[in-house]
Design an enzyme around this catalytic site. Sequence first.
Site, PDB file in Angstrom:
ATOM      1  N   HIS A 101       2.764  -5.487  -4.273  1.00  0.00           N
ATOM      2  CA  HIS A 101       1.498  -6.213  -4.193  1.00  0.00           C
ATOM      3  C   HIS A 101       0.475  -5.567  -5.116  1.00  0.00           C
ATOM      4  CE1 HIS A 101       2.634  -7.521   0.183  1.00  0.00           C
ATOM      5  NE2 HIS A 101       3.233  -8.256  -0.736  1.00  0.00           N
ATOM      6  N   THR A 153       0.831  -1.206   0.000  1.00  0.00           N
ATOM      7  CA  THR A 153       0.000   0.000   0.000  1.00  0.00           C
ATOM      8  C   THR A 153       0.864   1.255   0.000  1.00  0.00           C
ATOM      9  OG1 THR A 153      -1.543  -1.245   1.377  1.00  0.00           O
ATOM     10  CG2 THR A 153      -1.962   1.108   1.129  1.00  0.00           C
ATOM     11  N   ASP A 193       4.629  -8.814   5.228  1.00  0.00           N
ATOM     12  CA  ASP A 193       5.353  -9.510   4.169  1.00  0.00           C
ATOM     13  C   ASP A 193       6.767  -8.939   4.038  1.00  0.00           C
ATOM     14  OD1 ASP A 193       5.773 -11.292   2.110  1.00  0.00           O
ATOM     15  OD2 ASP A 193       4.895  -9.993   0.579  1.00  0.00           O
TER      16      ASP A 193
END
Length: 359
Positions: free
Chosen positions: A207, A181, A303
């Site tokens: 991502h 993000t 992550d």
Amino acid sequence: MKKIGVLVVDDSAFMRKLITDFLSQHPEIVVVGTARNGEEAVKKLKDLNPDVMTLDVEMPGLTGLEVLKIVMAEQPVPVIMLSSTTNQGAENTLQAIQYGAVDFIAKPSGSISMDLYKIKEELTAKVISASKANMKRIGLTVNKKVSPLKPEVKPVKKELSPAHESLGLNSKKLICIGTSTGGPRALQEVLTKLPGNLPVPVLVVQHMPAGFTKSLASRLDSLSSIHVKEAEDGEILQKGTAYIAPGGFHMLVKPMGTATTVMLETSEPRNGHRPSVDVLFESVSQFNHFSCIAVVMTGMGSDGAKGLEKLKSSGRAKAIAESEQTSVVFGMPKAAIATGKVDEIKEVQQIAEAIMAYI
């Protein structure tokens, strides 16, 4: 406990009801209102003062991009865009992130998605994450001159020379970057500051779902002196090139003869993600013929933290984490820092310089 108030904006009554129903099922979220077009969205934003807005990219009248620009100028709130997976939808979504959207959701099957239930959990998680976003950081970025999707003057890329030969087994360094993000803006900040004659390749895990990473790579390539592309299975790593893992695929490295190649695979998601930063870091940690500069930037979740521990245990890695001050969401960098394996914590505008210092 104060609930997260959400304003749902979509021109489809069906989609507004579906999104409202999904979000309302979570105990931390309350939908404070809905809007069927851009004009109504701007008015209700002022009246309802929501914590988060979900905003359809493609609407008649005021488009999602136009609404977003008004929101960021007049009453900045975290915005999650709902986008189609077409090429134009991907480009509009990346433009929306540049204008200040915190994150986006790709609709499974077009503007009216009967199967929206497939992304229910993702939508809920992103709303909760967006409610904690660093809007001050987004404002600082948005108030800069927004780079066009295809600038008139593209940075001059140096021609491949002997210094840009394939990364062989005796090569020294590899840069690995993981982000989520807020990542597209952070990647632009870092990659555009790397020199065109960068003597190492760069591997990037951002991502994003399939269909969006190619547009991201194309956009970053148009702005950077290094070459930026979506990674392809089996291609040989080149110095001065950044490879972005395609959505839906884990990216690993694999020796092949005297070269090092990209390997893409579709094993189970890690930490809910494919591509996963952990998978990349762990892959690199297995080989002793190059050292790694690992960078973990803005993103929700953790992550990259476990993979970073494996990289550092090899004794051949330096680690940089983005600071809380510049992270849109301080989840991934915080988890990396908590491992005790991070060498430096830097504001995003300092990360490229820190990378070059290690090189």
